[in-house]
Scaffold this motif. Structure first.
Motif, short mmCIF file in Angstrom:
data_model
loop_
_atom_site.label_atom_id
_atom_site.label_comp_id
_atom_site.label_asym_id
_atom_site.label_seq_id
_atom_site.Cartn_x
_atom_site.Cartn_y
_atom_site.Cartn_z
N TRP A 105 8.07 -7.94 -43.78
CA TRP A 105 8.35 -9.38 -43.70
C TRP A 105 7.10 -10.17 -43.37
O TRP A 105 6.87 -11.24 -43.92
CB TRP A 105 9.43 -9.66 -42.67
CG TRP A 105 10.80 -9.21 -43.10
CD1 TRP A 105 11.19 -8.83 -44.36
CD2 TRP A 105 11.95 -9.08 -42.28
NE1 TRP A 105 12.50 -8.47 -44.35
CE2 TRP A 105 13.00 -8.62 -43.10
CE3 TRP A 105 12.19 -9.31 -40.94
CZ2 TRP A 105 14.27 -8.39 -42.60
CZ3 TRP A 105 13.47 -9.08 -40.45
CH2 TRP A 105 14.49 -8.63 -41.28
N GLY A 106 6.29 -9.67 -42.46
CA GLY A 106 5.06 -10.36 -42.10
C GLY A 106 4.11 -10.49 -43.27
O GLY A 106 3.56 -11.58 -43.52
N MET A 107 3.93 -9.41 -43.99
CA MET A 107 3.02 -9.45 -45.14
C MET A 107 3.60 -10.33 -46.25
O MET A 107 2.86 -11.06 -46.92
CB MET A 107 2.74 -8.04 -45.66
CG MET A 107 1.92 -7.19 -44.71
SD MET A 107 0.34 -7.93 -44.23
CE MET A 107 -0.55 -7.88 -45.76
N SER A 108 4.91 -10.28 -46.45
CA SER A 108 5.54 -11.13 -47.47
C SER A 108 5.35 -12.60 -47.13
O SER A 108 5.04 -13.41 -48.01
CB SER A 108 7.03 -10.82 -47.58
OG SER A 108 7.24 -9.50 -48.01
N LEU A 109 5.52 -12.94 -45.87
CA LEU A 109 5.33 -14.33 -45.45
C LEU A 109 3.88 -14.76 -45.67
O LEU A 109 3.62 -15.87 -46.16
CB LEU A 109 5.72 -14.47 -43.98
CG LEU A 109 5.65 -15.88 -43.40
CD1 LEU A 109 6.63 -16.80 -44.12
CD2 LEU A 109 5.96 -15.83 -41.92
N MET B 219 14.88 7.38 -36.37
CA MET B 219 15.69 6.43 -35.61
C MET B 219 15.16 6.28 -34.18
O MET B 219 15.02 5.17 -33.68
CB MET B 219 17.15 6.88 -35.59
CG MET B 219 17.82 6.77 -36.95
SD MET B 219 19.49 7.41 -36.98
CE MET B 219 20.28 6.43 -35.74
N ARG B 220 14.83 7.40 -33.53
CA ARG B 220 14.34 7.34 -32.16
C ARG B 220 12.99 6.65 -32.06
O ARG B 220 12.68 6.01 -31.06
CB ARG B 220 14.24 8.76 -31.57
CG ARG B 220 15.58 9.25 -31.06
CD ARG B 220 15.44 10.58 -30.37
NE ARG B 220 16.15 11.55 -31.19
CZ ARG B 220 15.69 12.71 -31.61
NH1 ARG B 220 14.50 13.11 -31.23
NH2 ARG B 220 16.40 13.49 -32.37
N LEU B 221 12.19 6.80 -33.07
CA LEU B 221 10.85 6.19 -33.06
C LEU B 221 10.86 4.75 -33.58
O LEU B 221 9.80 4.12 -33.66
CB LEU B 221 9.89 7.05 -33.89
CG LEU B 221 9.61 8.44 -33.33
CD1 LEU B 221 8.87 9.30 -34.34
CD2 LEU B 221 8.83 8.35 -32.02
N ASN B 222 12.04 4.26 -33.95
CA ASN B 222 12.21 2.87 -34.36
C ASN B 222 11.39 2.53 -35.61
O ASN B 222 10.81 1.44 -35.71
CB ASN B 222 11.88 1.93 -33.20
CG ASN B 222 12.68 0.65 -33.25
OD1 ASN B 222 13.65 0.55 -33.98
ND2 ASN B 222 12.25 -0.32 -32.48
N HIS B 223 11.32 3.44 -36.54
CA HIS B 223 10.50 3.25 -37.73
C HIS B 223 11.01 2.14 -38.64
O HIS B 223 10.21 1.41 -39.24
CB HIS B 223 10.38 4.55 -38.52
CG HIS B 223 9.45 5.52 -37.88
ND1 HIS B 223 9.35 6.83 -38.29
CD2 HIS B 223 8.56 5.40 -36.87
CE1 HIS B 223 8.45 7.45 -37.57
NE2 HIS B 223 7.95 6.60 -36.69
N LEU B 224 12.32 1.99 -38.75
CA LEU B 224 12.87 0.97 -39.64
C LEU B 224 12.45 -0.43 -39.18
O LEU B 224 12.02 -1.25 -40.00
CB LEU B 224 14.39 1.07 -39.72
CG LEU B 224 15.07 0.05 -40.62
CD1 LEU B 224 14.58 0.19 -42.06
CD2 LEU B 224 16.57 0.19 -40.55
N ALA B 225 12.57 -0.70 -37.90
CA ALA B 225 12.19 -2.02 -37.38
C ALA B 225 10.70 -2.29 -37.61
O ALA B 225 10.31 -3.40 -37.99
CB ALA B 225 12.52 -2.12 -35.90
N LYS B 226 9.88 -1.27 -37.39
CA LYS B 226 8.44 -1.43 -37.59
C LYS B 226 8.12 -1.71 -39.06
O LYS B 226 7.28 -2.54 -39.39
CB LYS B 226 7.69 -0.19 -37.11
CG LYS B 226 7.74 -0.01 -35.61
CD LYS B 226 7.12 1.30 -35.19
CE LYS B 226 7.27 1.54 -33.69
NZ LYS B 226 6.76 2.86 -33.29
N ARG B 227 8.81 -0.98 -39.96
CA ARG B 227 8.57 -1.18 -41.39
C ARG B 227 9.02 -2.57 -41.82
O ARG B 227 8.34 -3.24 -42.59
CB ARG B 227 9.32 -0.10 -42.17
CG ARG B 227 9.23 -0.22 -43.67
CD ARG B 227 8.19 0.66 -44.31
NE ARG B 227 8.11 1.98 -43.79
CZ ARG B 227 8.68 3.07 -44.33
NH1 ARG B 227 9.39 2.95 -45.41
NH2 ARG B 227 8.52 4.24 -43.79
#
Length: 90
Positions: free
Chosen positions: A27-31, A14-22
Motif C-alpha cells: 500500500w505504501g509503495m502504491s500510494l 501468521m506468528r511473524l505477522n508477514h501479511l500485515a508487513k506485506r
C-alpha cells in the motif's frame, strides 16, 4: 510429515505477522507511485496550458515508472525474505 511441515511453515507466517508487513509495503509503495504519477500528469497539464515545451513532465513520468518497477522488486525481495524467515521459524 510433509503436511506437518507445511502447516508449521504457514503458521510461522501468521506468528511473524508477514501479511500485515506485506500489505503495508504494498500500500505504501502504491500510494507513492500514484502520487508521483499524479504530479507528473499535473506538471504535464500545467506546461501544456502555458504553451511551453518542457521535459520535466517526461522525467517525472519516467521517475514514476522507475518507482513502480522498484516497488515490484522490493515486494519480491520482501516475499523471499519472509519465506526464508518462516522456514527458519518453523
Amino acid at each position: 510429515m510433509e503436511l506437518e511441515a507445511i502447516i508449521k511453515h504457514e503458521a510461522a507466517h501468521m506468528r511473524l505477522n508477514h501479511l500485515a508487513k506485506r500489505l503495508l509495503l504494498t500500500w505504501g509503495m502504491s500510494l507513492l507511485v500514484l502520487i508521483t504519477m499524479a504530479v507528473s500528469l499535473g506538471l504535464n497539464a500545467y506546461f501544456r496550458s502555458q504553451n511551453s515545451a518542457s521535459v520535466i513532465p517526461l522525467f517525472s513520468l519516467i521517475g514514476a515508472f522507475f518507482l513502480l518497477w522498484s516497488s515490484f522488486k522490493m515486494i519480491q525481495r520482501q516475499a523471499h525474505q519472509q519465506e526464508l524467515e518462516a522456514d527458519r521459524f518453523s
